[in-house]
Design an enzyme around this catalytic site. Structure first.
Site, PDB file in Angstrom:
ATOM      1  N   GLU A  76       0.858  -1.192   0.000  1.00  0.00           N
ATOM      2  CA  GLU A  76       0.000   0.000   0.000  1.00  0.00           C
ATOM      3  C   GLU A  76       0.891   1.237   0.000  1.00  0.00           C
ATOM      4  O   GLU A  76       1.971   1.211   0.579  1.00  0.00           O
ATOM      5  CB  GLU A  76      -0.869   0.028   1.269  1.00  0.00           C
ATOM      6  N   LYS A  83       2.364   4.518   1.401  1.00  0.00           N
ATOM      7  CA  LYS A  83       2.385   5.069   2.757  1.00  0.00           C
ATOM      8  C   LYS A  83       1.983   6.528   2.650  1.00  0.00           C
ATOM      9  O   LYS A  83       2.766   7.382   2.243  1.00  0.00           O
ATOM     10  CB  LYS A  83       3.764   4.916   3.388  1.00  0.00           C
ATOM     11  N   ASP A  86       1.042  10.275   3.439  1.00  0.00           N
ATOM     12  CA  ASP A  86       1.663  11.218   4.352  1.00  0.00           C
ATOM     13  C   ASP A  86       0.633  12.243   4.816  1.00  0.00           C
ATOM     14  O   ASP A  86       0.501  13.315   4.249  1.00  0.00           O
ATOM     15  CB  ASP A  86       2.841  11.897   3.633  1.00  0.00           C
ATOM     16  N   TYR A 128      -8.550   8.284   3.586  1.00  0.00           N
ATOM     17  CA  TYR A 128      -8.269   6.997   2.939  1.00  0.00           C
ATOM     18  C   TYR A 128      -8.238   5.935   4.026  1.00  0.00           C
ATOM     19  O   TYR A 128      -7.470   6.056   4.988  1.00  0.00           O
ATOM     20  CB  TYR A 128      -6.894   7.024   2.270  1.00  0.00           C
ATOM     21  N   LYS A 133      10.587   2.854   3.176  1.00  0.00           N
ATOM     22  CA  LYS A 133      10.592   4.297   2.909  1.00  0.00           C
ATOM     23  C   LYS A 133      11.410   4.627   1.670  1.00  0.00           C
ATOM     24  O   LYS A 133      12.390   3.941   1.372  1.00  0.00           O
ATOM     25  CB  LYS A 133      11.189   5.045   4.109  1.00  0.00           C
ATOM     26  N   CYS A 188      17.581  40.662 -20.904  1.00  0.00           N
ATOM     27  CA  CYS A 188      17.109  39.279 -21.074  1.00  0.00           C
ATOM     28  C   CYS A 188      18.223  38.422 -21.675  1.00  0.00           C
ATOM     29  O   CYS A 188      18.775  38.758 -22.717  1.00  0.00           O
ATOM     30  CB  CYS A 188      15.888  39.249 -21.982  1.00  0.00           C
ATOM     31  N   CYS A 190      16.887  37.314 -25.478  1.00  0.00           N
ATOM     32  CA  CYS A 190      16.722  38.254 -26.588  1.00  0.00           C
ATOM     33  C   CYS A 190      17.477  39.565 -26.357  1.00  0.00           C
ATOM     34  O   CYS A 190      17.516  40.420 -27.242  1.00  0.00           O
ATOM     35  CB  CYS A 190      15.240  38.541 -26.824  1.00  0.00           C
ATOM     36  N   CYS A 247      11.104  39.410 -18.769  1.00  0.00           N
ATOM     37  CA  CYS A 247      11.448  39.964 -20.064  1.00  0.00           C
ATOM     38  C   CYS A 247      10.142  40.450 -20.687  1.00  0.00           C
ATOM     39  O   CYS A 247       9.150  39.730 -20.699  1.00  0.00           O
ATOM     40  CB  CYS A 247      12.069  38.867 -20.924  1.00  0.00           C
ATOM     41  N   CYS A 265      10.223  37.315 -27.660  1.00  0.00           N
ATOM     42  CA  CYS A 265      11.488  36.735 -27.186  1.00  0.00           C
ATOM     43  C   CYS A 265      11.511  35.230 -27.483  1.00  0.00           C
ATOM     44  O   CYS A 265      10.580  34.510 -27.116  1.00  0.00           O
ATOM     45  CB  CYS A 265      11.608  36.997 -25.684  1.00  0.00           C
TER      46      CYS A 265
HETATM   47  S1  IVH Z   1      -0.779   0.429   8.731  1.00  0.00           S
HETATM   48  C1  IVH Z   1       0.357  -1.780  12.288  1.00  0.00           C
HETATM   49  N1  IVH Z   1      -1.017   1.406   6.317  1.00  0.00           N
HETATM   50  O1  IVH Z   1       2.178   5.156   8.875  1.00  0.00           O
HETATM   51  C2  IVH Z   1      -0.117  -1.042  11.124  1.00  0.00           C
HETATM   52  N2  IVH Z   1      -0.123   2.823   8.003  1.00  0.00           N
HETATM   53  O2  IVH Z   1       3.998   4.050  11.289  1.00  0.00           O
HETATM   54  C3  IVH Z   1       0.165   0.393  11.232  1.00  0.00           C
HETATM   55  N3  IVH Z   1       0.446   5.063   7.260  1.00  0.00           N
HETATM   56  O3  IVH Z   1       1.108   7.089  11.211  1.00  0.00           O
HETATM   57  C4  IVH Z   1      -0.485   1.238  10.256  1.00  0.00           C
HETATM   58  N4  IVH Z   1      -0.178   4.799   5.173  1.00  0.00           N
HETATM   59  O4  IVH Z   1      -0.840   6.627   9.621  1.00  0.00           O
HETATM   60  C5  IVH Z   1      -0.625   1.655   7.576  1.00  0.00           C
HETATM   61  N5  IVH Z   1      -1.288   2.143   4.136  1.00  0.00           N
HETATM   62  C6  IVH Z   1      -0.912   2.381   5.394  1.00  0.00           C
HETATM   63  C7  IVH Z   1      -0.400   3.635   5.803  1.00  0.00           C
HETATM   64  C8  IVH Z   1       0.000   3.816   7.131  1.00  0.00           C
HETATM   65  C9  IVH Z   1       0.319   5.649   6.060  1.00  0.00           C
HETATM   66  C10 IVH Z   1       0.985   5.748   8.448  1.00  0.00           C
HETATM   67  C11 IVH Z   1       0.096   5.627   9.634  1.00  0.00           C
HETATM   68  C12 IVH Z   1       1.016   5.773  10.824  1.00  0.00           C
HETATM   69  C13 IVH Z   1       2.319   5.335  10.264  1.00  0.00           C
HETATM   70  C14 IVH Z   1       2.697   4.000  10.881  1.00  0.00           C
END
Ligand code: IVH
Length: 670
Positions: free
Chosen positions: A117, A119, A121, A229, A319, A413, A416, A431, A436
């Protein structure tokens, strides 16, 4: 006040169902079926009835999403089960070690079935549903106890306030977890709105989401474009839900928004492929992600693996590598953009930053250049932010060589040689010569780009050549080019020239938002162009509008409105529009309904063995507004891959094209 009639009760029920459906279409499916005005009318009617008959107000009414009294501070709210954090890895080797530990824990040599999935932010939250009703929700806090932000969460319109009867019966208590985020496009729009209202803009979408959600006054949260989400549930002991994949399917069925980038993968090689693909896609996503979460799919396996301290053994956050790198500035140049803005650019000794080789970095403007104190020869830290354009964030003075050279901002510029000015209140020099060559090149390239007339084959090199040969003086000249003119250019083989002309011809029929975008009006990006097309329905109506009318459009505002008016007041621009018309550009009317085509503007490649002949899928794609192409390129949006897909799929994955199987493809059509 009186007693509500049967008729009123029936109307109320219908209104709520309608509003919930439109919320879902708008926020979850991203395909609104009514105009904002029509939606508002439905909502106003709902409020009117509920005001007249307060006894009819129910906790799950869509009206309950707004209008709560501000809280003084947030109350603590304990999570029934802790919200865990994740172990982190950053390399293939580290992920392989994680995979090994999973094998050991499960005492198996079989490849592990994982779910990957993005991650997200944003801000992690938990939503609690009792007997199918959303009753409370909280931030993650320290994992054990968070803050009760229920009224704020209720204002997020894609959070279901009620589950289906079936789900309510099966799961009288359901805790849904996920991330509240702000899309990049919404974040930019919000910042424009804040700036226009003289309020300070937000730093980035993550802060935007967190700050908006933790407002004491929920009506502020309600005015912010947040979305939720879902990525899981708190417990893994709910009978039918015995895996992560089934859980997300269930949540999707309950109208939670689920990331479209969730995939399943076997073993480390499968996961690695998806990770690389996600890294490629990252810059093009409309939301920020900082890695990929990999979860063991089976809940039985998850339970067997258990957890260590605060993190599960069955999941890991992979990450993205650091987005910063150190390198040397070899030169400082000044580039002229399509609007005439002059930007200092650092030419760098090429360096890899998160998987991409970077050899240029923007220094933004004169003030930033001064502030950095940058000299040629300096060692610097470069960074790729969410955006694709890298920037210099720091000069490492301790590495400055004796012969480091200072640069001064040019006073004419660089393209030109014309006069440049720094308009009052702006950071950039411009410019002023609209003929130009550098500006023209930028305008032409923008005109032909994917969001504009989408003329395949017109890259920056060719744009430069067409201008230097005097064949194109403004973008509308493209529609008057002949094969005799193109052929002698050194970049042009005959076949290529013919293809380019065919592309230009095809592009005459493009839709209104793309035409508006292509014109290159300052401040009018793809989103604003679409808003304008939707609002006015025709090009004529748009150019007839005055500033007051334009300003009133949600998402446009006074600054862009003024830029639009300036653009069409310019004689040269008006002539260009006339030349586009005479050159055969159709300027079609625009109807919202036309965008309901789920695959509008998307290019597909079909490969591998599918359950039906390819033509079947080709027809489906074309009926839904998409295109099918024979070969994979960076312009491909999706690859529909069946069994034994070969090199095309490999290439698509390398290019970061989204691969879908038949089921996923059918879901795209919905
Ligand atoms: S699972 C044990 N799925 O990551 C499962 N977390 O360190 C823990 N996060 O702040 C969470 N996308 O909000 C999971 N697809 C995802 C995620 C996700 C972002 C964030 C979560 C938390 C951090 C976990």
């Amino acid at each position: 006040m009186g007693k509500p009639s049967e008729k009123i009760i029936a109307e109320l029920k219908k209104l709520r169902a309608e509003i919930n459906r439109h919320n879902r279409l708008y926020y979850v499916e991203d395909s609104p079926a009514v105009s904002d005005a029509d939606y508002d009318a439905l909502f106003d009617r709902l409020l009117e009835i509920e005001k007249q008959f307060p006894g009819l107000v129910t906790p799950d009414s869509p009206s309950r999403r707004v209008g709560f009294a501000p809280a003084k501070r947030f109350e603590p709210l304990a999570h029934r089960l802790p919200m865990l954090s994740l172990q982190k890895v950053t390399t293939v080797e580290e992920f392989t070690e994680f995979d090994r530990r999973v094998h050991d824990g499960l005492e198996t040599e079989d490849e592990i079935q994982y779910i990957t999935e993005p991650k997200l932010d944003g801000l992690a939250v938990e939503l609690v549903y009792e007997d199918g009703l959303f009753v409370r929700g909280s931030t993650r806090g320290d994992g054990t106890t968070g803050e009760n932000i229920t009224p704020n969460l209720k204002t997020i319109r894609n959070i279901p306030l009620r589950l289906s009867d079936d789900a309510a019966r099966r799961y009288p208590l359901l805790e849904v977890r996920g991330e509240v985020i702000m899309r990049r496009s919404a974040f930019e729009r919000l910042n424009r709105r804040l700036e226009a209202a003289d309020q300070s803009p937000l730093a980035n979408p993550r802060n935007g989401a967190a700050g908006s959600l933790r407002q004491l006054d929920p009506s502020v949260t309600a005015s912010r474009p947040l979305i939720f989400y879902a990525y899981g549930i708190s417990a893994t002991d709910l009978s039918e839900l015995d895996s992560q994949s089934k859980t997300t399917e269930f949540l999707r069925g309950e109208h939670f928004l689920i990331s479209e980038l969730i995939k399943s993968a076997r073993g480390t090689t499968g996961v690695q492929k998806i990770f690389e693909q996600l890294q490629q896609q990252r810059a093009d996503l409309d939301y920020e992600i900082d890695g990929m979460v990999v979860k063991v799919d089976s809940f039985v396996h998850q339970q067997l693996l258990g957890q260590i301290s605060r993190a599960p053994r069955w999941a890991v956050a992979w990450k993205f590598a650091a987005e910063q790198a150190q390198t040397v500035v070899e030169d400082i140049l000044f580039s002229v953009g399509r609007t005439g803005a002059i930007t200092p650019v650092a030419k760098l000794k090429p360096v890899g930053v998160s998987g991409v080789t970077v050899s240029n970095a923007s220094l933004h403007n004169e003030d930033e250049l001064r502030e950095l104190g940058l000299r040629i020869g300096d060692t610097v830290i470069v960074q790729r932010a969410g955006d694709v354009i890298p920037e210099v964030v720091e000069v490492l003075l301790e590495h400055r060589p004796k012969n480091a050279r200072e640069v001064s901002f040019p006073d004419t510029c660089p393209s030109c040689g014309g006069r440049i000015v720094r308009p009052e209140g702006e950071a950039a020099y411009r410019c002023l010569n609209s003929a130009c060559p550098a500006q023209l090149e930028g305008r032409l390239f923008h005109f032909a780009s994917k969001g504009g007339f989408d003329i395949v084959g017109l890259g920056d090199k060719l744009a430069r050549q067409l201008i230097s040969e005097g064949l194109v003086k403004d973008p509308s000249d493209l529609f008057y080019l002949t094969i005799e003119q193109l052929h002698p250019l050194d970049l042009m083989a005959e076949k290529k020239a013919a293809n380019l002309l065919a592309e230009i011809k095809r592009s005459r029929a493009t839709e209104l938002p793309k035409i508006i975008y292509a014109l290159g009006i300052i401040g009018v990006g793809e989103a604003a162009a679409r808003l304008l097309a939707e609002h006015f329905g025709s090009f004529e109506a748009m150019i007839a509008a005055d500033r007051e009318v334009l300003e009133q459009i949600d998402g446009i505002g006074p600054v862009i409105a003024a830029d639009i008016c300036d653009f069409f007041e310019n004689e040269g621009n008006r002539q260009m529009v006339g030349k586009l018309r005479r050159g055969g550009v159709l300027f079609p009317a625009f109807e919202r309904a036309a965008t309901a085509e789920s695959l509008s503007g998307k290019t597909f490649v079909i490969t591998g063995t599918l359950s039906k002949p390819r033509n079947h899928f080709r027809n489906l794609i074309e009926q839904n507004g998409g295109k099918v192409s024979g070969s994979v390129s960076s312009r491909t949006d999706y690859i529909l891959a069946g069994a034994e897909a070969g090199s095309k799929l490999d290439k698509a994955i390398k290019l970061g094209v989204t691969a879908v199987n038949e089921d996923e493809f059918l879901r795209l059509l919905e």
